[in-house]
Design a protein around this motif. Structure first.
Motif, short mmCIF file in Angstrom:
data_model
loop_
_atom_site.label_atom_id
_atom_site.label_comp_id
_atom_site.label_asym_id
_atom_site.label_seq_id
_atom_site.Cartn_x
_atom_site.Cartn_y
_atom_site.Cartn_z
N ASP A 102 1.05 8.84 10.33
CA ASP A 102 0.05 7.81 10.07
C ASP A 102 0.72 6.51 9.60
O ASP A 102 0.20 5.42 9.83
N TYR A 146 2.05 13.95 8.08
CA TYR A 146 1.22 12.80 7.73
C TYR A 146 2.04 11.51 7.66
O TYR A 146 1.49 10.42 7.55
N GLU A 156 -9.44 8.15 -0.71
CA GLU A 156 -8.14 7.46 -0.71
C GLU A 156 -7.49 7.51 0.66
O GLU A 156 -6.80 6.56 1.06
N THR A 211 0.83 -1.20 0.00
CA THR A 211 0.00 0.00 0.00
C THR A 211 0.87 1.26 0.00
O THR A 211 0.60 2.21 -0.74
N ASN A 229 -3.28 15.90 10.31
CA ASN A 229 -2.14 15.43 9.51
C ASN A 229 -2.62 14.53 8.38
O ASN A 229 -2.38 13.33 8.35
N ARG A 239 0.55 11.17 -10.21
CA ARG A 239 -0.45 12.24 -10.10
C ARG A 239 0.16 13.60 -10.42
O ARG A 239 -0.52 14.46 -10.96
N TYR A 244 -6.19 3.99 1.78
CA TYR A 244 -4.74 3.77 1.97
C TYR A 244 -4.42 3.50 3.43
O TYR A 244 -3.60 2.64 3.74
N HIS A 245 -5.06 4.23 4.32
CA HIS A 245 -4.81 3.98 5.74
C HIS A 245 -5.16 2.54 6.09
O HIS A 245 -4.37 1.85 6.77
N GLU A 271 4.48 18.01 7.12
CA GLU A 271 3.05 18.12 7.43
C GLU A 271 2.58 17.00 8.35
O GLU A 271 1.40 16.84 8.59
N ASP A 294 -2.75 13.35 4.41
CA ASP A 294 -1.88 13.25 3.24
C ASP A 294 -2.44 14.13 2.12
O ASP A 294 -3.53 13.88 1.60
N LYS A 295 -1.69 15.17 1.74
CA LYS A 295 -2.24 16.16 0.80
C LYS A 295 -2.35 15.65 -0.63
O LYS A 295 -3.00 16.26 -1.46
N PHE A 296 -1.68 14.53 -0.93
CA PHE A 296 -1.76 14.00 -2.28
C PHE A 296 -2.98 13.12 -2.49
O PHE A 296 -3.29 12.71 -3.60
N LEU A 297 -3.67 12.79 -1.39
CA LEU A 297 -4.78 11.85 -1.49
C LEU A 297 -6.13 12.56 -1.40
O LEU A 297 -6.24 13.63 -0.81
N THR A 298 -7.13 11.92 -1.99
CA THR A 298 -8.49 12.41 -1.82
C THR A 298 -9.02 11.88 -0.49
O THR A 298 -8.39 11.05 0.17
#
Ligand SMILES: Nc1ncnc2c1ncn2[C@@H]1O[C@H](COP(=O)(O)OP(=O)(O)O)[C@@H](O)[C@H]1O
Ligand SMILES: [Mg+2]
Lengths: 259, 249
Positions: free
Chosen positions: A97, A94, B101, A14, B92, A25, B105-106, A92, B94-98
């Motif tokens: 996670d 993330y 997603e 993943t 926090n 992207r 993804y999580h 940022e 992920d800015k690349f994901l919708t």
């Protein structure tokens, strides 16, 4: 479950998938510019200046530089991918996670590294394929070339992970690119043979790891090189292992990642 | 096998010193029973976030033991972390994901198989009123919506224990009440809750058992009723004032 199955488990796949999704992207920033830059090299150094330099080691100049030019794009592509991806994720937060998920640090480091490796390979192969009609000639040792390209991409991708983690500001990432990677790549014998250099510079070149990588790629493509390719490949593999150890360390002990 | 009497969380003698020498946790011991709604209360800087981070190895404690449903949080981190959901204090995403997603993804990071992940994502998008935003990049969302995605993300791998780190800080009243209602429902369904807050009304409203943390130490712990009796207080706020010695603000 075998060791391999658990190392490449769904969590790992993943994260690798996420890394690929990211560069695909933003393909106008990640895939197109390096192709264009390399084409400019081919045009400027190969087509425009090539008329004056004609041949190096009995190979037409454009043919001589193409493997190195492709390798330069591969190196920057791989390095940029992980350094910016990891840096952003850390800035940022993330990345938290991922750090708190049931993945091991080695898995996280490997997923990031392979994502960058793939981007490097796509860009490098792209440059090579686009440049070939201009340069002519094929590949003498395709397997050796692919092996070299993959190992080199892996090395710089892993290095990018380290830089992404240890950089406190984005200028640290760009500093590494502009002041370390680019000059080393430029002075790595992409555009000339080390034999053409004065002795002092030639000696300095021998300490540049990128020189060996370019040389191995050139040997695999053209059978023309400055050094024996097999010890070179061994050096490149050793560097890859070292860089990955660094990436692993970064996920485990890197500053301000796991406080 | 996990037996019913195994606590959801058992923390023993947890100590954490940050690299600048600050002792954020000074020997914290804590037990959260399975199925409990547990509140960790304390002023800003008390060590609440550090405690949560130490359990999931985002912070590296100097010493101490942590068990999550009997699994060692460090030696058996894979098993332990799979049972934990975290909704962090700071956003926090992920800015690349919708939005969609982010959840899928999580779930993947937690090893949830694709089909299950999609089903859970669907449920949670609906639950948090995010269906019409599913294709939006998380960076384009409003603050309240980002919060909702964070809650949904914490739940998508079906944790057995949920860490909610100041979940309603900066959240509007409506979302706060909806969230309270939802976490209560999850708790009734058997999910253990560990809520940190410096918002006393929230603790009063939701928690059965409470620990007060101050300066990296647990200052008091017990059920809401016991604590009130022990400190001769009418509500959690009075208990808090007596223990911590000053008001939150
Ligand atoms: N990365 C860090 N480095 C140094 N000190 C920190 C770090 N994170 C938190 N602290 C300090 O540790 C103490 C506890 O912080 P924290 O766990 O965030 O408290 P709370 O969540 O209860 O507000 C505070 O004094 C805070 O300033
Ligand atoms: Mg906090």
């Amino acid at each position: 479950m075998t060791l391999l199955e658990s190392a490449f488990n769904r969590s790992f796949r993943t994260l690798l998938g996420r890394e690929i999704l990211r560069f695909v992207r933003v393909w106008t920033q990640t895939l197109i510019p390096p192709l264009l830059t390399s084409l400019l090299y081919v045009v400027v150094f190969g087509v425009a200046l090539g008329g004056r330099i004609r041949e190096v080691d009995g190979v037409p100049y454009l043919q001589y530089i193409l493997p190195g030019v492709a390798l330069m794009s591969l190196i920057t592509g791989a390095y940029m991918n992980t350094s910016t991806s990891v840096f952003d994720a850390k800035r940022e937060r993330y990345i938290d996670d991922i750090l708190i998920s049931p993945m091991s640090d080695a898995q996280i480091a490997l997923a990031y590294t392979l994502g960058g490796t793939l981007r490097g390979l796509i860009v490098g192969v792209g440059v090579f394929v686009v440049g070939t009609p201009f340069a002519g000639a094929g590949v003498s040792h395709p397997v050796l070339l692919l092996l070299t390209a993959t190992t080199v991409a892996f090395t710089f991708s892993a290095l990018g992970v380290v830089v992404g983690v240890v950089s406190a500001r984005i200028d640290h990432v760009t500093f590494m690119t502009n002041v370390v990677i680019q000059p080393l790549a430029f002075l790595g014998g992409v555009f000339y043979s080390a034999d053409m250099l004065p002795p002092a510079l030639k000696l300095a070149t021998l300490f540049n790891p990128i020189f060996y990588m370019v040389d191995a790629a050139r040997y695999a493509t053209l059978r023309a090189s400055d050094t024996n390719p097999y010890p070179t490949l061994a050096i490149v593999v050793a560097l890859a292992a070292l860089a990955f150890a660094g990436a692993w360390w970064a996920m485990n002990r890197g500053p301000n990642l796991r406080y | 096998m996990i037996r019913e009497d195994v606590p959801a969380l058992k923390v023993e003698g947890l100590k954490k010193t940050y690299s600048n020498g600050l002792v954020a946790l000074d020997g914290v011991s804590l037990e959260v029973g399975a199925g409990q709604f547990f509140g960790l209360l304390g002023p800003n800087g008390a060590g609440k976030t550090t405690l949560i981070n130490s359990i999931v190895s985002l912070a590296r404690p100097d010493s101490g033991n942590v068990k999550v449903f009997g699994k060692d949080a460090f030696a058996e981190y894979k098993e332990a972390r799979r049972m934990i959901g975290v909704s962090p204090q700071e956003i926090n995403l992920d800015k690349f994901l919708t939005v969609e997603e982010s959840l899928i993804y999580h779930a993947g990071y937690y090893g949830v198989e694709k089909k299950k992940a999609k089903e859970r994502t669907e449920e949670l998008l609906e639950r948090f009123a995010l269906l019409d935003k599913r294709k939006a990049r998380t960076s384009t969302l409003s603050g309240g919506m980002k919060r909702r995605v964070m809650f949904a993300r914490a739940l998508v791998h079906d944790p057995k224990i949920l860490f909610l780190d100041e979940p309603t800080a900066g959240v509007d009243v409506e979302l706060r009440y909806r969230l309270w209602e939802y976490v209560r429902e999850l708790n009734r369904g058997g999910m253990t809750m560990l809520l940190t807050t410096h918002y006393l009304e929230e603790a009063e409203e939701l928690c059965e058992e409470i620990a007060l943390i101050n300066g990296g130490k647990i200052a008091a712990q017990g059920t809401k009723a016991d604590l009130k009796e022990e400190y001769g207080a009418r509500n959690v706020e009075e208990v808090y004032l007596r223990v911590v010695g000053h008001d939150v603000a």
